[in-house]
Design a protein around this motif. Structure first.
Motif, PDB file in Angstrom:
ATOM      1  N   PHE A  65       5.255  33.103 -35.455  1.00 40.57           N
ATOM      2  CA  PHE A  65       4.535  34.340 -35.748  1.00 40.57           C
ATOM      3  C   PHE A  65       3.192  34.342 -35.036  1.00 40.57           C
ATOM      4  CE2 PHE A  65       4.167  38.211 -37.968  1.00 40.57           C
ATOM      5  CZ  PHE A  65       5.378  38.441 -38.570  1.00 40.57           C
ATOM      6  N   LEU A 124       1.141  31.357 -36.908  1.00 42.66           N
ATOM      7  CA  LEU A 124       0.263  32.514 -37.135  1.00 42.66           C
ATOM      8  C   LEU A 124      -1.191  32.071 -37.257  1.00 42.66           C
ATOM      9  CD1 LEU A 124      -0.120  35.523 -37.820  1.00 42.66           C
ATOM     10  CD2 LEU A 124       0.329  34.954 -40.191  1.00 42.66           C
ATOM     11  N   ALA A 125      -1.418  31.010 -38.024  1.00 41.69           N
ATOM     12  CA  ALA A 125      -2.791  30.538 -38.229  1.00 41.69           C
ATOM     13  C   ALA A 125      -3.383  30.020 -36.928  1.00 41.69           C
ATOM     14  CB  ALA A 125      -2.815  29.448 -39.299  1.00 41.69           C
ATOM     15  N   LEU A 126      -2.593  29.274 -36.140  1.00 41.04           N
ATOM     16  CA  LEU A 126      -3.107  28.771 -34.859  1.00 41.04           C
ATOM     17  C   LEU A 126      -3.453  29.931 -33.934  1.00 41.04           C
ATOM     18  CD1 LEU A 126      -0.653  25.790 -34.251  1.00 41.04           C
ATOM     19  CD2 LEU A 126      -3.081  25.635 -34.830  1.00 41.04           C
ATOM     20  N   GLN A 128      -4.402  32.867 -34.842  1.00 44.10           N
ATOM     21  CA  GLN A 128      -5.627  33.494 -35.332  1.00 44.10           C
ATOM     22  C   GLN A 128      -6.857  32.711 -34.865  1.00 44.10           C
ATOM     23  OE1 GLN A 128      -5.618  36.325 -36.552  1.00 44.10           O
ATOM     24  NE2 GLN A 128      -7.238  36.680 -38.023  1.00 44.10           N
ATOM     25  N   MET A 129      -6.692  31.384 -34.799  1.00 43.17           N
ATOM     26  CA  MET A 129      -7.780  30.546 -34.300  1.00 43.17           C
ATOM     27  C   MET A 129      -8.068  30.889 -32.837  1.00 43.17           C
ATOM     28  SD  MET A 129      -8.097  26.482 -34.658  1.00 43.17           S
ATOM     29  CE  MET A 129      -7.016  25.816 -33.429  1.00 43.17           C
ATOM     30  N   PHE A 132     -10.001  34.169 -32.587  1.00 40.30           N
ATOM     31  CA  PHE A 132     -11.444  34.052 -32.815  1.00 40.30           C
ATOM     32  C   PHE A 132     -12.116  33.349 -31.639  1.00 40.30           C
ATOM     33  CE2 PHE A 132     -10.424  34.760 -37.361  1.00 40.30           C
ATOM     34  CZ  PHE A 132     -11.228  35.872 -37.517  1.00 40.30           C
ATOM     35  N   HIS A 245      -4.165  39.436 -30.577  1.00 40.69           N
ATOM     36  CA  HIS A 245      -4.249  39.797 -31.993  1.00 40.69           C
ATOM     37  C   HIS A 245      -2.921  39.530 -32.697  1.00 40.69           C
ATOM     38  CE1 HIS A 245      -4.976  42.732 -35.381  1.00 40.69           C
ATOM     39  NE2 HIS A 245      -6.054  41.986 -35.383  1.00 40.69           N
ATOM     40  N   TRP A 246      -2.955  39.300 -34.013  1.00 43.12           N
ATOM     41  CA  TRP A 246      -1.718  38.997 -34.737  1.00 43.12           C
ATOM     42  C   TRP A 246      -0.731  40.158 -34.680  1.00 43.12           C
ATOM     43  CZ3 TRP A 246      -0.715  42.529 -38.408  1.00 43.12           C
ATOM     44  CH2 TRP A 246      -1.778  43.173 -39.017  1.00 43.12           C
ATOM     45  N   GLY A 250       3.367  40.242 -34.186  1.00 45.78           N
ATOM     46  CA  GLY A 250       4.311  41.004 -34.994  1.00 45.78           C
ATOM     47  C   GLY A 250       5.171  41.912 -34.132  1.00 45.78           C
ATOM     48  N   VAL A 253       8.089  40.193 -32.545  1.00 43.45           N
ATOM     49  CA  VAL A 253       9.141  39.976 -33.544  1.00 43.45           C
ATOM     50  C   VAL A 253       9.935  41.274 -33.713  1.00 43.45           C
ATOM     51  CG1 VAL A 253       9.648  39.312 -35.912  1.00 43.45           C
ATOM     52  CG2 VAL A 253       7.702  38.299 -34.759  1.00 43.45           C
TER      53      VAL A 253
ATOM     54  N   PHE B 108       6.192  41.616 -44.258  1.00 44.44           N
ATOM     55  CA  PHE B 108       5.283  41.944 -43.157  1.00 44.44           C
ATOM     56  C   PHE B 108       5.350  43.436 -42.846  1.00 44.44           C
ATOM     57  CE2 PHE B 108       4.496  42.420 -38.531  1.00 44.44           C
ATOM     58  CZ  PHE B 108       3.188  41.974 -38.482  1.00 44.44           C
ATOM     59  N   ILE B 232      -4.167  35.768 -43.507  1.00 39.85           N
ATOM     60  CA  ILE B 232      -3.849  34.718 -42.537  1.00 39.85           C
ATOM     61  C   ILE B 232      -4.616  33.440 -42.882  1.00 39.85           C
ATOM     62  CG2 ILE B 232      -3.795  34.113 -40.093  1.00 39.85           C
ATOM     63  CD1 ILE B 232      -3.600  37.064 -39.458  1.00 39.85           C
ATOM     64  N   THR B 273     -13.278  29.767 -37.531  1.00 39.26           N
ATOM     65  CA  THR B 273     -12.109  28.972 -37.155  1.00 39.26           C
ATOM     66  C   THR B 273     -11.972  27.674 -37.927  1.00 39.26           C
ATOM     67  OG1 THR B 273     -13.463  28.221 -35.317  1.00 39.26           O
ATOM     68  CG2 THR B 273     -11.755  29.809 -34.796  1.00 39.26           C
ATOM     69  N   PHE B 276      -8.787  26.868 -39.811  1.00 42.37           N
ATOM     70  CA  PHE B 276      -7.624  26.619 -38.956  1.00 42.37           C
ATOM     71  C   PHE B 276      -7.712  25.231 -38.328  1.00 42.37           C
ATOM     72  CE2 PHE B 276      -8.367  31.293 -38.702  1.00 42.37           C
ATOM     73  CZ  PHE B 276      -7.334  31.648 -39.546  1.00 42.37           C
TER      74      PHE B 276
END
Lengths: 319, 295
Positions: A65, A124-126, A128-129, A132, A245-246, A250, A253, B108, B232, B273, B276
């Motif tokens: 994701f 997904l979390a990676l 998002q990192m 940022f 961006h996430w 999506g 997918v 989702f 998230i 961050t 994460f």
């Protein structure tokens, strides 16, 4: 599932060849039918992105994701290389793909330590990192992105600022990537991937180091997503935050879900449908998001095979 | 002015407080996710949207009917919980026999729909929601100023988390729940209505999210986007803690909130961050999470 045997029936290959021919013809004569070439180039970039993603979900059973991180990172690296370092376009794309592959290696090493839902949450979390990071890093241009990226001359000869030269280049990149994925899926390596998808403990008991196979598939998928992202950055001469961006994760997918998870041509059809819908709804504010969400719900509840999956079932041949 | 490690104590404790507040929300949200995951085996991606809906219900109650904060604390979780129950009965129920990933994709999609609808209606600038009159003002603790409302949020969410832990780990009802998590067929054979339990569990988890939303409304203002990035981060919290343990979710939630707050003081560039990064380190060292058990 009898797909574990590495023999492909000739009739199946025949049907797939026909569809492949139709696809190539579509992208060749599409502009002549009045379709906007930049739109078709976007479709090809995202079709490659979606096909690379499908390599994981469809053939290894891993739902990432966070695939936007590969698309976006490659876009930024390619744009930076072309604009600031003066790389030729082919080298800029290679640089972008290499960056995505390296990121895929690191993210993959972490993410394959968990399975199923955890795998999705970790990717997904990676991602998002990375988002940022791209928001804050000095070379990405923050909210503005990297603009006015020069397309340059391919191999120092072919001027890509000409739209048809660019179109041909994108088409070749897309077809090469697509065929590479097709070849991978039907190779002995691809058969092991399918075996892992069907029954991982059994694949382990047969002596396969499943984590290594998963990691290789992940890095390959990340690299090809990078090729797509870098090419896309050259087409639009822009690398921007929305590609990391996430919601982009999506979207890929969704493309696979619409086209058909685990099919060969599904990602291409899905990319076309989703992008065409976005184009159509672009003026209607946040309705794009709402419609995308509704398609997600509809596909999951009633249409899990997707367009190509249903078509394949109709003619009883895997497409 | 007093300083610790060259940082003014005022700033340090101020950020610690913000960290604790964020930690309260992480804890409440990851707790709800863990409870839902335990029984339904799905990850509820709509959790962030349901948190946002909780805040909006509170805003509606105040601005359309004049019902204040205290009643909103009760009504919003119930209203959003009922909404969750409807989703579970009409949609999620059909997916239990399929791969768990479909549950993730469905929720989702629902999150996209809900957030899109609210954004169309209310834009993304946010609506103000004032602190209830009983909790305005604050205490001067000598080393820092503590706003009453923030103290309330920390104390109340801690109380909610601990009561949830108590109900699940120490009561008869909780023992049914834990048994159904282990082996639903066997629990059904004992005459317990497991499908109803699943529905109510989903409603309860969603209600927790809405409760967090009501508490967040006076702090962050009511915004259609308030849940989408938060969820998230909460996923990362869940990966760090591991979903096996209720107490684990609570401790991890508060702990990461504090770490995030401290990062804002010592190295603000990494504050978005840091969670994460902690997740990556935990995965490298202890893949099952701090409190989880690898299957």
């Amino acid at each position: 599932m009898s797909a574990v045997l590495p023999t492909v029936k000739s009739a199946e290959v025949g049907a797939q060849r026909i569809v492949f021919g139709v696809m190539v013809a579509f992208f060749l004569i599409g502009p002549a039918l009045g379709m906007y070439p930049v739109f078709l180039m976007k479709v090809m970039c995202f079709a490659l992105f979606a096909a690379a993603f499908n390599l994981l979900i469809g053939f290894v059973g891993l739902l990432s994701f966070g695939h936007a991180m590969f698309l976006g990172t490659a876009g930024y690296v390619c744009a930076h290389a072309a604009k600031v370092w003066g790389f030729t376009p082919e080298l800029a794309i290679v640089a972008g793909a290499a960056a995505a592959g390296l990121l895929g290696l690191i993210a993959g090493l972490l993410a394959i330590r968990r399975q199923g839902i955890y795998f999705a949450m970790i990717t997904l979390a990676l991602a998002q990192m990375i988002f940022f990071f791209c928001l804050q890093a000095p070379f990405t241009g923050g909210e503005d992105g990297i603009q006015a990226v020069p397309r340059g001359k391919l191999l120092g000869v072919l001027d890509l600022s000409d739209v048809w030269n660019m179109y041909g280049t994108v088409l070749i990149i897309f077809l090469a990537g697509f065929l590479l994925i097709y070849r991978t899926v039907h190779s002995p390596f691809g058969q092991v991937l399918k075996a892992i998808r069907e029954n991982e403990p059994r694949a382990t008991s047969l002596g396969y180091n499943t984590n290594r196979y998963k990691l290789m598939a992940f890095v390959l998928s990340a690299t090809l997503s990078g090729v797509a992202g870098a090419t896309n950055a050259l087409v639009f001469q822009l690398a921007a935050l929305n590609s990391v961006h996430w919601s982009m994760s999506g979207e890929v997918v969704l493309m696979n879900l619409v086209g058909g998870l685990g099919t060969i041509f599904g990602p291409v059809v899905g990319a076309f449908v989703v992008l065409a819908m976005e184009n159509y709804l672009a003026t209607l504010g946040f309705w794009v998001t709402i419609v995308q969400g509704a398609i997600f719900v509809l596909c999951v509840l009633a249409f899990r095979r997707g367009i190509i999956g249903e078509l394949g079932r109709l003619i009883r041949k895997p497409l | 002015m007093t300083e610790i490690f060259g940082i003014p104590t005022q700033a340090l404790f101020g950020q610690l407080l913000i960290g604790l507040i964020n930690g309260s929300f992480y804890a409440l949200l990851s707790l709800g996710l863990a409870v839902i995951f335990g029984l339904l085996n799905i990850i509820n991606f709509t959790h962030g949207a349901q948190y946002m809906m909780g805040a909006f219900v509170a805003w509606f109650l105040l601005n359309k009917t004049g019902i204040g904060y205290w009643w909103a604390l009760v009504i919003a979780p119930i209203a959003v919980g009922i909404f969750g129950v409807i989703i579970e009965r009409t949609m999620l129920k059909q997916l239990y026999k399929l791969d768990h990933l479909y549950g993730l994709l469905l929720t989702f999609g629902l999150a996209l729909i809900i957030q899109g609808l609210f954004r169309n209606e209310y834009g993304s600038s946010g609506l103000p929601y004032s602190i209830p009159s009983q909790l305005t003002g604050g205490q001067n603790l000598g080393f820092m100023f503590l706003p009453n409302y923030r103290a309330w949020v920390i104390v109340f969410s801690l109380a909610v988390c601990l009561s949830t832990w108590f109900v699940i780990e120490k009561t008869k009802l909780g023992s049914y729940l834990r048994a159904a998590t282990e082996n639903p067929e066997l629990v059904r054979a004992f005459g317990i209505n497991v499908p109803r339990m699943i529905t109510l569990t989903y409603g309860f988890g969603v209600g927790l999210a809405a409760l967090a939303g009501v508490m967040a409304a006076p702090i962050y203002s009511v915004n259609p986007l308030m849940g989408e990035n938060l969820i998230i981060v909460v996923f990362a919290v869940v990966v760090i803690g591991g979903m096996g343990s209720i107490m684990g979710s609570i401790v991890t939630g508060f702990g990461l909130g504090i770490i995030e707050g401290l990062t804002k003081v010592f190295y603000p560039e990494a504050s978005a961050t840091v969670i994460f990064i902690v997740m990556a380190i935990v995965l490298a060292i202890r893949p099952a999470g701090l409190f989880g058990t690898q299957k």
